[in-house]
Every structure is written in structure tokens, then in C-alpha cells.
Design a protein around this motif. Sequence first.
Motif: not given
Length: 64
Positions: A61-64, A48-55
Amino acid sequence: MPLIHVNQVAGKTAEQKAELIRELTETYVRVTGAKPESVWVTVEETAKENWGIAGETIAARTAR
């Protein structure tokens, strides 16, 4: 020889990945008439740390 490549976030179980490979192969065979032996499926997992969406990373995103 068709190759179906799946790139997904890491975390699925071995059983889930095996079922995915089976289902993708069966669907390809049903739709195209290909022989199952000719269908290759790869599953690539990305942290998850190596894949980005919208910056932002998926981890953020998951942590939010």
C-alpha cells in the motif's frame, strides 16, 4: 496493574516511542487516578511486510 499494548508498524524513533509511553501513562493516570508505577506500556513493532489491510500488505500500500 493495567497494561496498555500498542501494536504499530516499525519505524518510529526511540524518542517517539518514549514520548508515546510517557503520554499514555500520564493520560491513564489522569483519567483513572492510578499510580504511574502501576501502569505498564508495551510497544510491539511489526514490519510493513507482515501487516495486511484489505488483502494487501502495508508495504504494498505504501509503495503505491
